[in-house]
Scaffold this active site. Sequence first.
Site, mmCIF file in Angstrom:
data_model
loop_
_atom_site.group_PDB
_atom_site.id
_atom_site.type_symbol
_atom_site.label_atom_id
_atom_site.label_comp_id
_atom_site.label_asym_id
_atom_site.label_seq_id
_atom_site.Cartn_x
_atom_site.Cartn_y
_atom_site.Cartn_z
ATOM 1 N N CYS B 87 -30.799 -8.557 -26.442
ATOM 2 C CA CYS B 87 -31.860 -8.400 -27.448
ATOM 3 C C CYS B 87 -31.582 -7.170 -28.322
ATOM 4 C CB CYS B 87 -33.227 -8.365 -26.786
ATOM 5 S SG CYS B 87 -34.584 -8.658 -27.953
ATOM 6 N N HIS B 196 -33.225 -13.523 -24.159
ATOM 7 C CA HIS B 196 -33.361 -12.840 -22.872
ATOM 8 C C HIS B 196 -32.904 -13.746 -21.747
ATOM 9 C CE1 HIS B 196 -35.659 -9.259 -24.152
ATOM 10 N NE2 HIS B 196 -36.029 -10.038 -25.149
ATOM 11 N N GLU B 198 -32.597 -13.027 -18.755
ATOM 12 C CA GLU B 198 -33.387 -12.738 -17.548
ATOM 13 C C GLU B 198 -34.769 -13.383 -17.618
ATOM 14 O OE1 GLU B 198 -32.995 -10.787 -20.039
ATOM 15 O OE2 GLU B 198 -34.759 -9.521 -20.365
#
Lengths: 415, 217, 261
Positions: B87, B196, B198
């Site tokens: 990001c 993202h 994650e």
Amino acid sequence: MGAPFSTALKRCSRCLLPETHETLVLDAEGVCNVCRAQELKAELDWPERLEQLDALVSEYRGRYRYDCLVPFSGGKDSTWTLYFLMKRYPGLKPLVVRFNHGFLRPNLRANCDRVFRKLGVDVHDFSPSWKVVQRLMLQAFLEKGDFCWHCHTGIFAPPMQVALKEQVPLIFWGEPSAEYTAYYSYDQPEQVDEERFNRYINLGISAEDMLIRLDGFLEERDLEPFRYPALKDLRGLGYRSVCLGSYIPWDVKMQVEKIRSELGWQGDVVENVPEEFNYEKIECWMQGVRDYIKYIKRGYTRPSHLAAIDLRNRRISQEEAKAMIHQFEGRRPPSLDLFLEYVGLSEVEFYDIATSHQVSPWQFDPTAIRQGEVAPDFNQWARGDGLDPGGAEDQVGRWAETCASCGSSDYCGAG
Amino acid sequence: MRRPSVLVVDAGLGNIGSVVAALQRLNCSVHSSPTPPSPGATDGFSHAVLPGVGAFAAGMEALKSSAWEAWIKEMWWQTDRPLLGICLGMQLLASEGMEGAPDGDAVPGLDLIPGRVERLSVAGNMVLPHVGWNTLHWHSPANPLAQGLPEVGDMYFIHSYAFRPRDSAHSLADSDYGGSFTAVVGRGACYGVQFHPEKSQRLGRRLLENFLALPPC
Amino acid sequence: MLKRRLIPKLQLGLSRSFRGARPVLVVSRQFDNRRPIGDPLSQAKIYEAQMADELILVDLERTSESWPMLLQTLESVAGALATPLAVGGGVRNFEQVQELLDRGADKVVLNSAAVRQPSLIDRIAGAYGSQCVVLSLDTRSNGSGGWQIWTDAGRLDGKREAVTWAQEAVDRGAGEVLATAIDRDGTGIGLDIALTRKLTQELGVPLTISGGCGLAEHFIEGYRAGAAAVAAGTFFAQRDQNPIQCRSHIHNAGISIRNCH
């Protein structure tokens, strides 16, 4: 709207499965993702996958008390899995793990005895308490319109517990779910792990969640057999939990032929299913009720499922498929009487609850119910020891306080 | 094959907990630090991850004041080992960025991948930030980060600015919001993802696994 | 192309026994009649396995006793999941927002506190960005074609018209709006489509509509009325449905949503 082979439902142009089939997505040509998965399956490098299977088996062979663990129901798929492994790998020592859901039919039991004796295997059996099962059946039927929660979770969680206890890391399951639904794809070998258990096996309810929902009707240790072991423990074991069908192309007709001729495996008459499919779902005498509830919820059931497989394999025409579906689908099974007795519900309550789980746009028509035929061993299926209506009422009452009416059923009286 | 040892840069660019947790679930050892490691300690890491959320100008300020800028540009860059910017972390790899700049001037970035970070240009009724799941289109399926990911897969995005690489060879994947924008950059062992991983469930996990599988591991 | 989102709602309650209080997930009906339906971490993991696009975790108790449990639950959920999380319920001040973000919340959900102190929105958006701030509206029809907001879990009349309040909140920096129709909550009769249309017309930020889903068809209606996301609690907890089945229906209706991986 509520008849077998309802034309109100969007369907796959190839296999005729309706839009209410779990995960079914129709593409621009009106063909469903399950049919497309079969196309993908045909293009996979199966010889290479077979080599991977050989490598996998040798990696674990001879290093543990058992070379692998095979969860086993005695139906066509698990029988084939056990047979295939022991045939291809002579001297392989598997641990067979069985879960008794409480409805094992006599022919199925005889099949198991015959197969175990012929192949020579250690067998681990577990039967949960009937008192526990009754409560679970009722609660699951209320919450999810599917009373088989104890069986879905009982098939997949206990073998993992046994694997840990007996220290057997390699676990072989049978057909990959990609064969019938799109929760998974054929392009990756399907891992039979907790994620899959949560994705669709446990109906979105873990053992811990079920304990909370039951709100005091059962204790924690009653739910223990249905608990999926912790990931860190399974990782500590070095577990590999895979589908045989990720390594060899699943072919039910061929497989049934083989286990019949080589092992003397026998099919059975199954409620509301044509005679020629007597290899299908022979292991449970509640199968008819299960199928019927699916019909009430989704407007299709086992005959459609079987027709879809034959249509994909070009064994029948669409006209023949529709005729078969019209004849066999949506009939009230005799075993429904037993189910009502087991869980302490009336038939009216049964329809109320089942219809509250209808999947749009299907709407069940309660006025056009036809009766299904009795199976030959019907009188041998257990009776009595049902939940008393008072006990059932408590459980139903708790759920009814917050159950939502779906807005599409005229007579849901549970609210 | 050696087990990856990952350093997660904690330069005050936002909460790194989710990135650390995601990496910990994979087969590697994870270490995070608010200050750069010594040259000797740096040697012990096979991979580095630079997560970040927020504005470009504030991000560069944080990297400078914590000495991470120097460590990334000089020490880690020399090792030629994989770096993954996530990001804002991806955006900071650029030569310059427009977000949060006083007087509207461009703020210099790490300049590891030539390019500029600009506000997404979207049509009338489209809102910023770009938030949600959007499709990733890989330019080449052979790309090591793309292994095992479906041709058409979605990742979770939450941003208002995007990286425009000067050299199109450094753009590895696009997504589309009001027009195409670069979603993955790469130059040598240095990579950046706008989304993202994650927070992108299975596909995000696979991408992180692919990153960890890059040499030296 | 940006996809619509399907968001299960996890409503936290407290279950009391001789062992003390523990957090449980509950379903409700018109913000009342709470029934425990599961363990928060177990359900969060299940929803992730079922491809929920995001999760909304809301503390319905909203007391000083329940706040640490919300934090603890958030910490364990954020540690186990790789899914975006919007968290709220009883958030009263800036420090609490910080605590949530520190423990892994991607977005903070504000309702009563924002109504009482609208400048809180400006402050949070200024510090963390507007994408972190979700304004939550609990609405009831006002009887004359509009909607009134209610605060404190539907107990107090917020004394403001919903759409104008939402507009003010967005102007102050709220990046998203979550609207819940109180009287439809848990009933399965369908979403408030008129409210959906009005909010998506007036606001320049994504709308998540919630309250009333009983059929997959209801989700489709919500998206067609302009909602960027639909949130549901009872629907997934008490139906033979899961987010993967539901998204197949939505996909078949021609709406752009993530497909099964």
